[in-house]
Design an enzyme around this catalytic site. Structure first.
Site, PDB file in Angstrom:
ATOM      1  N   GLY A   8      16.700  53.369 -65.130  1.00 22.01           N
ATOM      2  CA  GLY A   8      16.187  53.003 -66.466  1.00 22.01           C
ATOM      3  C   GLY A   8      16.576  54.061 -67.478  1.00 22.01           C
ATOM      4  O   GLY A   8      15.905  54.257 -68.492  1.00 22.01           O
ATOM      5  N   ILE A  35      20.094  48.588 -65.666  1.00 21.07           N
ATOM      6  CA  ILE A  35      20.529  47.203 -65.427  1.00 21.07           C
ATOM      7  C   ILE A  35      21.425  46.718 -66.559  1.00 21.07           C
ATOM      8  O   ILE A  35      22.176  45.773 -66.405  1.00 21.07           O
ATOM      9  CB  ILE A  35      19.306  46.281 -65.231  1.00 21.07           C
ATOM     10  CG1 ILE A  35      19.708  44.973 -64.568  1.00 21.07           C
ATOM     11  CG2 ILE A  35      18.569  46.056 -66.550  1.00 21.07           C
ATOM     12  CD1 ILE A  35      18.535  44.152 -64.074  1.00 21.07           C
ATOM     13  N   TYR A 139       1.242  45.212 -65.740  1.00 17.08           N
ATOM     14  CA  TYR A 139       1.831  46.553 -65.878  1.00 17.08           C
ATOM     15  C   TYR A 139       0.886  47.605 -65.284  1.00 17.08           C
ATOM     16  O   TYR A 139       1.302  48.458 -64.493  1.00 17.08           O
ATOM     17  CB  TYR A 139       2.083  46.815 -67.359  1.00 17.08           C
ATOM     18  CG  TYR A 139       2.603  48.190 -67.701  1.00 17.08           C
ATOM     19  CD1 TYR A 139       3.885  48.592 -67.334  1.00 17.08           C
ATOM     20  CD2 TYR A 139       1.815  49.087 -68.431  1.00 17.08           C
ATOM     21  CE1 TYR A 139       4.360  49.845 -67.680  1.00 17.08           C
ATOM     22  CE2 TYR A 139       2.284  50.332 -68.777  1.00 17.08           C
ATOM     23  CZ  TYR A 139       3.556  50.714 -68.400  1.00 17.08           C
ATOM     24  OH  TYR A 139       4.025  51.955 -68.747  1.00 17.08           O
TER      25      TYR A 139
HETATM   26  P1  NAD Z   1      11.978  51.537 -71.630  1.00 19.71           P
HETATM   27  O1  NAD Z   1      11.516  50.125 -71.618  1.00 19.71           O
HETATM   28  O2  NAD Z   1      12.383  52.140 -72.910  1.00 19.71           O
HETATM   29  O3  NAD Z   1      13.203  51.704 -70.620  1.00 19.71           O
HETATM   30  C1  NAD Z   1      13.197  51.099 -69.353  1.00 19.71           C
HETATM   31  C2  NAD Z   1      14.630  50.914 -68.925  1.00 19.71           C
HETATM   32  O4  NAD Z   1      14.619  50.250 -67.655  1.00 19.71           O
HETATM   33  C3  NAD Z   1      15.460  50.037 -69.876  1.00 19.71           C
HETATM   34  O5  NAD Z   1      16.616  50.732 -70.266  1.00 19.71           O
HETATM   35  C4  NAD Z   1      15.806  48.806 -69.044  1.00 19.71           C
HETATM   36  O6  NAD Z   1      17.098  48.277 -69.305  1.00 19.71           O
HETATM   37  C5  NAD Z   1      15.711  49.360 -67.624  1.00 19.71           C
HETATM   38  N1  NAD Z   1      15.451  48.320 -66.618  1.00 19.71           N
HETATM   39  C6  NAD Z   1      14.641  47.248 -66.718  1.00 19.71           C
HETATM   40  N2  NAD Z   1      14.697  46.523 -65.580  1.00 19.71           N
HETATM   41  C7  NAD Z   1      15.535  47.181 -64.744  1.00 19.71           C
HETATM   42  C8  NAD Z   1      16.011  46.934 -63.434  1.00 19.71           C
HETATM   43  N3  NAD Z   1      15.615  45.841 -62.743  1.00 19.71           N
HETATM   44  N4  NAD Z   1      16.860  47.806 -62.874  1.00 19.71           N
HETATM   45  C9  NAD Z   1      17.288  48.904 -63.569  1.00 19.71           C
HETATM   46  N5  NAD Z   1      16.888  49.193 -64.826  1.00 19.71           N
HETATM   47  C10 NAD Z   1      16.023  48.319 -65.404  1.00 19.71           C
HETATM   48  O7  NAD Z   1      10.844  52.400 -70.910  1.00 19.71           O
HETATM   49  P2  NAD Z   1      10.464  53.936 -71.143  1.00 19.71           P
HETATM   50  O8  NAD Z   1       9.543  53.972 -72.293  1.00 19.71           O
HETATM   51  O9  NAD Z   1      11.674  54.771 -71.139  1.00 19.71           O
HETATM   52  O10 NAD Z   1       9.560  54.199 -69.853  1.00 19.71           O
HETATM   53  C11 NAD Z   1      10.032  54.894 -68.723  1.00 19.71           C
HETATM   54  C12 NAD Z   1       8.893  55.006 -67.740  1.00 19.71           C
HETATM   55  O11 NAD Z   1       7.796  55.688 -68.362  1.00 19.71           O
HETATM   56  C13 NAD Z   1       8.317  53.672 -67.253  1.00 19.71           C
HETATM   57  O12 NAD Z   1       7.895  53.796 -65.928  1.00 19.71           O
HETATM   58  C14 NAD Z   1       7.127  53.460 -68.138  1.00 19.71           C
HETATM   59  O13 NAD Z   1       6.148  52.642 -67.528  1.00 19.71           O
HETATM   60  C15 NAD Z   1       6.636  54.886 -68.278  1.00 19.71           C
HETATM   61  N6  NAD Z   1       5.788  55.049 -69.451  1.00 19.71           N
HETATM   62  C16 NAD Z   1       6.308  54.958 -70.708  1.00 19.71           C
HETATM   63  C17 NAD Z   1       5.478  55.093 -71.804  1.00 19.71           C
HETATM   64  C18 NAD Z   1       6.003  54.991 -73.216  1.00 19.71           C
HETATM   65  O14 NAD Z   1       5.204  54.992 -74.162  1.00 19.71           O
HETATM   66  N7  NAD Z   1       7.322  54.916 -73.416  1.00 19.71           N
HETATM   67  C19 NAD Z   1       4.113  55.333 -71.618  1.00 19.71           C
HETATM   68  C20 NAD Z   1       3.610  55.373 -70.327  1.00 19.71           C
HETATM   69  C21 NAD Z   1       4.460  55.260 -69.249  1.00 19.71           C
HETATM   70  N1  SER Z   2       3.289  53.054 -74.007  1.00 19.89           N
HETATM   71  C1  SER Z   2       3.075  52.269 -72.842  1.00 19.89           C
HETATM   72  C2  SER Z   2       2.833  50.839 -73.174  1.00 19.89           C
HETATM   73  O1  SER Z   2       2.301  50.625 -74.242  1.00 19.89           O
HETATM   74  C3  SER Z   2       1.938  52.822 -72.032  1.00 19.89           C
HETATM   75  O2  SER Z   2       2.280  52.775 -70.713  1.00 19.89           O
HETATM   76  O3  SER Z   2       3.108  49.996 -72.385  1.00 19.89           O
END
Ligand code: NAD
Ligand code: SER
Length: 312
Positions: A8, A35, A139
């Site tokens: 990701g 992906i 989620y």
């Molecule tokens: P994001 O949605 O920006 O990025 C996720 C990436 O995963 C995307 O680039 C997407 O193309 C890729 N993806 C989706 N399905 C896929 C698959 N089947 N195989 C490979 N890649 C795939 O998410 P993010 O904000 O960068 O979050 C990263 C992690 O941090 C996640 O586990 C998310 O739950 C966690 N998180 C994020 C936040 C936030 O506010 N951004 C908060 C809490 C937790």
């Molecule tokens: N920022 C994230 C969301 O809103 C928290 O995991 O899904």
């Protein structure tokens, strides 16, 4: 020197974690996996669907990977629109990563959890690290599953899985990917473009938030923490700031004139089930967590960087 795979890696967090890791461990030692195809040159990259264990094993072996930052996921709001996809990517995908890691002898896997692991019965203020986990979103269910699976693989197989519970992450480099906290990034873009913003949460919906530099600091500090210091592993609360949409609006208005209308939609129900602030004393005690940015410092830095990026 570590050999690192970031799944990701084209997402909101990966886009900033990857350059940080490359500075620290060497450009060629950090491989981006996603992906989707990158829209620009992102350095070493593999197209990979994290639901395909055989493909993951191949990528690990071909690239001699010892550490994975597993960021591929479907976030909360998008997950409620397609819970089947969220289950598939977040739970089956994580299982495939853990199994591939176990079978190939990967040393460490970082798996972010989230404030979405909590639910309506969880105490809302200064939420304890170890408390009721009964989320009502797919989620959130996937995040609790991830915390427990990670602990299981550590205790049963010695696969070193670690994770923080991220709050909403605010950043200016890459857009957020479909979460309930995305409003806090969108507000800046509308303000700087001089457009009115319609916020999908209530004006008083206080949630824990964090600026991206602190998010990168947290996950990399935990990754490098001495194993013997850790009592928790996959489920660390981390707190930086908490604010409502109205408080963010007021802070942005110190820099630009701006109008916001509040029209809560289905995402308000998700926000209502999450904490307002977190007790992060376990993270502070076990690996020295301490954030650098509060609301004022974050807004100042966001405005400066977005002004440069958008040329306004
Ligand atoms: P994001 O949605 O920006 O990025 C996720 C990436 O995963 C995307 O680039 C997407 O193309 C890729 N993806 C989706 N399905 C896929 C698959 N089947 N195989 C490979 N890649 C795939 O998410 P993010 O904000 O960068 O979050 C990263 C992690 O941090 C996640 O586990 C998310 O739950 C966690 N998180 C994020 C936040 C936030 O506010 N951004 C908060 C809490 C937790
Ligand atoms: N920022 C994230 C969301 O809103 C928290 O995991 O899904």
């Amino acid at each position: 020197m570590r050999r690192i795979l970031v799944t990701g890696g084209l997402g909101q967090i990966g886009s900033e974690l990857v350059p940080y890791l490359r500075d620290k461990y060497g450009y060629e030692n950090v491989i981006v996996a996603d992906i989707r195809e990158p829209g620009e040159d992102v350095g070493p990259f593999v197209k990979l669907d994290v639901r395909r264990e055989e493909d993951i094993i191949k990528v690990i072996r071909e690239n001699d990977i010892d550490t994975i930052y597993h960021l591929a996921a479907i976030l909360s709001a998008r997950g409620e629109q397609n819970p089947q996809l969220a289950f598939d990517v977040n739970i089956r995908g994580l299982y495939a990563i853990l199994e591939a890691g176990r079978k190939t002898g990967v040393e460490r896997i970082m798996v972010p959890s989230s404030i979405a692991a909590f639910g309506p019965e969880t105490p809302k203020n200064n939420t304890p690290n170890d408390t009721i986990l009964k989320p009502r979103t797919m989620y959130g269910i996937s995040k609790v599953t991830g915390e427990l699976l990670g602990l299981y693989y550590w205790e049963k197989y010695g696969l070193d899985v670690r994770g923080v519970r991220y709050p909403g992450i605010i950043s200016w480099k890459a857009p957020p990917g479909g979460g309930t906290t995305d409003y806090a990034v969108e507000m800046f873009y509308y303000a700087l473009k001089g457009e009115k913003y319609t916020c999908f949460l209530r004006e008083d919906a206080v949630l824990p938030m964090m600026y991206m530099p602190d998010a990168i600091k947290a996950i990399t500090m935990l990754a490098e923490a001495p194993s013997e210091n850790l009592i928790h592993r996959t489920d660390f609360n981390i707190q930086a700031m908490s604010f409502s949409p109205r408080e963010l609006e007021e802070e942005i208005k110190k820099y630009v004139d701006f109008e916001v209308e509040y029209r809560p939609d289905y995402r308000q129900k998700i926000a209502d089930s999450w904490p307002r602030s977190l007790d992060d004393s376990a993270a502070r005690r076990e690996w020295g967590w301490k954030p650098d940015y509060d609301l004022q410092a974050m807004v100042k830095d966001m405005i400066e960087n977005l002004r440069r990026k958008l040329g306004v």
